[in-house]
Scaffold this motif. Sequence first.
Motif, PDB file in Angstrom:
ATOM      1  N   LEU A 142      -5.124  19.407 -16.409  1.00 46.41           N
ATOM      2  CA  LEU A 142      -4.424  18.281 -18.129  1.00 46.41           C
ATOM      3  C   LEU A 142      -3.971  19.050 -18.970  1.00 46.41           C
ATOM      4  O   LEU A 142      -2.432  18.751 -19.409  1.00 46.41           O
ATOM      5  CB  LEU A 142      -5.867  18.025 -18.433  1.00 46.41           C
ATOM      6  CG  LEU A 142      -7.040  16.557 -17.642  1.00 46.41           C
ATOM      7  CD1 LEU A 142      -7.863  16.144 -18.441  1.00 46.41           C
ATOM      8  CD2 LEU A 142      -6.165  15.448 -16.965  1.00 46.41           C
ATOM      9  N   ALA A 143      -4.429  20.844 -19.118  1.00 45.22           N
ATOM     10  CA  ALA A 143      -3.336  21.561 -20.242  1.00 45.22           C
ATOM     11  C   ALA A 143      -1.918  21.136 -19.515  1.00 45.22           C
ATOM     12  O   ALA A 143      -0.662  22.181 -20.352  1.00 45.22           O
ATOM     13  CB  ALA A 143      -3.478  22.623 -19.998  1.00 45.22           C
ATOM     14  N   ASP A 144      -1.883  21.701 -17.865  1.00 45.56           N
ATOM     15  CA  ASP A 144      -0.823  21.648 -17.564  1.00 45.56           C
ATOM     16  C   ASP A 144       0.760  20.025 -17.741  1.00 45.56           C
ATOM     17  O   ASP A 144       0.911  20.550 -17.664  1.00 45.56           O
ATOM     18  CB  ASP A 144      -0.994  22.021 -16.199  1.00 45.56           C
ATOM     19  CG  ASP A 144       0.576  22.049 -15.254  1.00 45.56           C
ATOM     20  OD1 ASP A 144       1.314  23.246 -15.609  1.00 45.56           O
ATOM     21  OD2 ASP A 144       0.416  21.352 -13.755  1.00 45.56           O
ATOM     22  N   MET A 145      -0.285  19.466 -17.390  1.00 44.57           N
ATOM     23  CA  MET A 145       0.346  18.112 -17.576  1.00 44.57           C
ATOM     24  C   MET A 145       0.336  17.771 -19.009  1.00 44.57           C
ATOM     25  O   MET A 145       1.852  17.234 -19.681  1.00 44.57           O
ATOM     26  CB  MET A 145      -0.673  17.111 -17.144  1.00 44.57           C
ATOM     27  CG  MET A 145       0.231  15.596 -17.064  1.00 44.57           C
ATOM     28  SD  MET A 145      -0.907  14.275 -16.905  1.00 44.57           S
ATOM     29  CE  MET A 145      -1.074  14.496 -15.434  1.00 44.57           C
ATOM     30  N   ALA A 146      -0.617  18.667 -19.902  1.00 43.09           N
ATOM     31  CA  ALA A 146       0.091  18.597 -21.029  1.00 43.09           C
ATOM     32  C   ALA A 146       1.054  18.877 -21.948  1.00 43.09           C
ATOM     33  O   ALA A 146       1.841  19.181 -22.484  1.00 43.09           O
ATOM     34  CB  ALA A 146      -1.135  18.522 -22.597  1.00 43.09           C
ATOM     35  N   GLY A 147       1.326  20.041 -21.225  1.00 38.74           N
ATOM     36  CA  GLY A 147       2.669  21.428 -21.355  1.00 38.74           C
ATOM     37  C   GLY A 147       1.828  22.000 -22.396  1.00 38.74           C
ATOM     38  O   GLY A 147       2.739  23.025 -23.311  1.00 38.74           O
ATOM     39  N   VAL A 148       0.660  22.385 -22.509  1.00 43.48           N
ATOM     40  CA  VAL A 148       0.561  23.407 -23.538  1.00 43.48           C
ATOM     41  C   VAL A 148      -0.030  25.131 -23.091  1.00 43.48           C
ATOM     42  O   VAL A 148      -1.386  24.837 -21.649  1.00 43.48           O
ATOM     43  CB  VAL A 148      -0.741  22.624 -24.417  1.00 43.48           C
ATOM     44  CG1 VAL A 148      -0.329  20.792 -25.140  1.00 43.48           C
ATOM     45  CG2 VAL A 148      -2.118  22.312 -23.609  1.00 43.48           C
ATOM     46  N   GLU A 149      -0.561  25.465 -23.783  1.00 43.74           N
ATOM     47  CA  GLU A 149      -1.505  26.773 -22.899  1.00 43.74           C
ATOM     48  C   GLU A 149      -2.645  26.402 -23.058  1.00 43.74           C
ATOM     49  O   GLU A 149      -3.631  25.516 -23.681  1.00 43.74           O
ATOM     50  CB  GLU A 149      -2.068  27.762 -24.338  1.00 43.74           C
ATOM     51  CG  GLU A 149      -2.079  28.793 -24.114  1.00 43.74           C
ATOM     52  CD  GLU A 149      -2.279  29.820 -25.257  1.00 43.74           C
ATOM     53  OE1 GLU A 149      -2.720  31.002 -25.167  1.00 43.74           O
ATOM     54  OE2 GLU A 149      -2.052  29.862 -25.987  1.00 43.74           O
ATOM     55  N   ASP A 150      -3.078  26.643 -21.870  1.00 43.95           N
ATOM     56  CA  ASP A 150      -4.714  26.783 -21.152  1.00 43.95           C
ATOM     57  C   ASP A 150      -5.625  27.201 -21.920  1.00 43.95           C
ATOM     58  O   ASP A 150      -5.947  28.294 -22.129  1.00 43.95           O
ATOM     59  CB  ASP A 150      -4.936  27.161 -20.060  1.00 43.95           C
ATOM     60  CG  ASP A 150      -6.038  26.501 -19.422  1.00 43.95           C
ATOM     61  OD1 ASP A 150      -6.784  25.707 -19.802  1.00 43.95           O
ATOM     62  OD2 ASP A 150      -6.726  26.725 -18.385  1.00 43.95           O
ATOM     63  N   LEU A 151      -6.877  26.559 -22.928  1.00 42.81           N
ATOM     64  CA  LEU A 151      -7.705  27.493 -23.225  1.00 42.81           C
ATOM     65  C   LEU A 151      -9.117  27.212 -22.374  1.00 42.81           C
ATOM     66  O   LEU A 151      -9.871  28.248 -23.474  1.00 42.81           O
ATOM     67  CB  LEU A 151      -7.720  27.086 -24.481  1.00 42.81           C
ATOM     68  CG  LEU A 151      -6.321  26.810 -25.571  1.00 42.81           C
ATOM     69  CD1 LEU A 151      -7.055  26.178 -26.572  1.00 42.81           C
ATOM     70  CD2 LEU A 151      -6.243  28.638 -25.404  1.00 42.81           C
ATOM     71  N   THR A 152      -8.833  26.968 -22.201  1.00 37.35           N
ATOM     72  CA  THR A 152     -10.250  26.655 -21.081  1.00 37.35           C
ATOM     73  C   THR A 152     -11.263  28.308 -20.650  1.00 37.35           C
ATOM     74  O   THR A 152     -12.413  28.032 -21.023  1.00 37.35           O
ATOM     75  CB  THR A 152     -10.221  26.253 -19.338  1.00 37.35           C
ATOM     76  OG1 THR A 152      -9.643  24.942 -19.548  1.00 37.35           O
ATOM     77  CG2 THR A 152     -10.969  26.153 -18.688  1.00 37.35           C
ATOM     78  N   GLU A 153      -9.530  29.087 -20.664  1.00 38.26           N
ATOM     79  CA  GLU A 153     -11.216  30.348 -20.234  1.00 38.26           C
ATOM     80  C   GLU A 153     -11.129  31.276 -21.531  1.00 38.26           C
ATOM     81  O   GLU A 153     -10.976  32.331 -21.684  1.00 38.26           O
ATOM     82  CB  GLU A 153     -10.286  31.218 -18.791  1.00 38.26           C
ATOM     83  CG  GLU A 153     -10.721  30.867 -17.800  1.00 38.26           C
ATOM     84  CD  GLU A 153     -11.776  30.153 -16.870  1.00 38.26           C
ATOM     85  OE1 GLU A 153     -12.708  31.255 -17.744  1.00 38.26           O
ATOM     86  OE2 GLU A 153     -12.254  29.282 -16.313  1.00 38.26           O
ATOM     87  N   LEU A 154     -10.601  30.832 -23.116  1.00 40.78           N
ATOM     88  CA  LEU A 154     -10.778  31.358 -24.265  1.00 40.78           C
ATOM     89  C   LEU A 154     -11.595  31.797 -24.257  1.00 40.78           C
ATOM     90  O   LEU A 154     -11.538  33.555 -24.891  1.00 40.78           O
ATOM     91  CB  LEU A 154     -10.099  30.554 -24.943  1.00 40.78           C
ATOM     92  CG  LEU A 154     -10.220  31.270 -26.404  1.00 40.78           C
ATOM     93  CD1 LEU A 154      -8.895  31.541 -26.887  1.00 40.78           C
ATOM     94  CD2 LEU A 154     -10.225  29.317 -27.483  1.00 40.78           C
ATOM     95  N   GLU A 155     -13.133  31.941 -24.359  1.00 41.54           N
ATOM     96  CA  GLU A 155     -14.594  32.504 -24.400  1.00 41.54           C
ATOM     97  C   GLU A 155     -14.960  33.045 -23.406  1.00 41.54           C
ATOM     98  O   GLU A 155     -14.572  32.225 -21.858  1.00 41.54           O
ATOM     99  CB  GLU A 155     -14.730  31.253 -25.315  1.00 41.54           C
ATOM    100  CG  GLU A 155     -14.923  30.845 -26.158  1.00 41.54           C
ATOM    101  CD  GLU A 155     -16.055  29.421 -27.118  1.00 41.54           C
ATOM    102  OE1 GLU A 155     -16.079  29.696 -28.394  1.00 41.54           O
ATOM    103  OE2 GLU A 155     -15.801  28.442 -26.510  1.00 41.54           O
ATOM    104  N   GLU A 156     -15.407  34.092 -23.737  1.00 39.45           N
ATOM    105  CA  GLU A 156     -16.447  34.486 -22.790  1.00 39.45           C
ATOM    106  C   GLU A 156     -18.102  34.209 -22.485  1.00 39.45           C
ATOM    107  O   GLU A 156     -18.587  33.761 -23.442  1.00 39.45           O
ATOM    108  CB  GLU A 156     -17.128  36.669 -23.157  1.00 39.45           C
ATOM    109  CG  GLU A 156     -15.605  36.864 -23.474  1.00 39.45           C
ATOM    110  CD  GLU A 156     -16.202  38.520 -23.734  1.00 39.45           C
ATOM    111  OE1 GLU A 156     -17.502  38.864 -24.105  1.00 39.45           O
ATOM    112  OE2 GLU A 156     -15.281  39.107 -24.507  1.00 39.45           O
TER     113      GLU A 156
END
Length: 156
Positions: A142-156
């Motif tokens: 969805l991040a790819d489709m939205a054209g935004v930076e992916d934050l899925t792995e932002l946190e540890e």
Amino acid sequence: MKWKEWLEKWSMTSLKIKVPFLEADWEPKDPDRDAAWELYIELLTRITTQPLPSEYGDEASALESVHNLFGLSREVIKRQGRLCIEFTKIAIVILNQKIRPFTAKWHKLMLAGGFNDEKQCKQFRNELSELQNTLRIYSKMLADMAGVEDLTELEE
């Protein structure tokens, strides 16, 4: 890019999609990007992609949060309208093939008192963890489709 190539990029080739759709061009438009952004934010801020440590949380609430993805997806699709067809295609497949089997199984077990059994709760959490892995990939898609930076792995 074709749908088949886009799904391969995300290792989601296990989804059962008819060949004509797989051979179609994958061309998200602005309504697709807007819809993807809306659901992406929902996924990132729910138990759908976040850990549920054994000492915390509640199985029934977690199940409800996962189930709420159906209503949220429907609302996003209706709000964005008929032009968000690329988003709609992937949303329907994920809902029906990945999320529905999980929620159907656990809703029935919950109604039968399954969450009063420690073994059932552990099994639920294990299966939730497996679903979360799939939904993390979905959130990246969805991040790819939205054209935004992916934050899925932002946190540890």
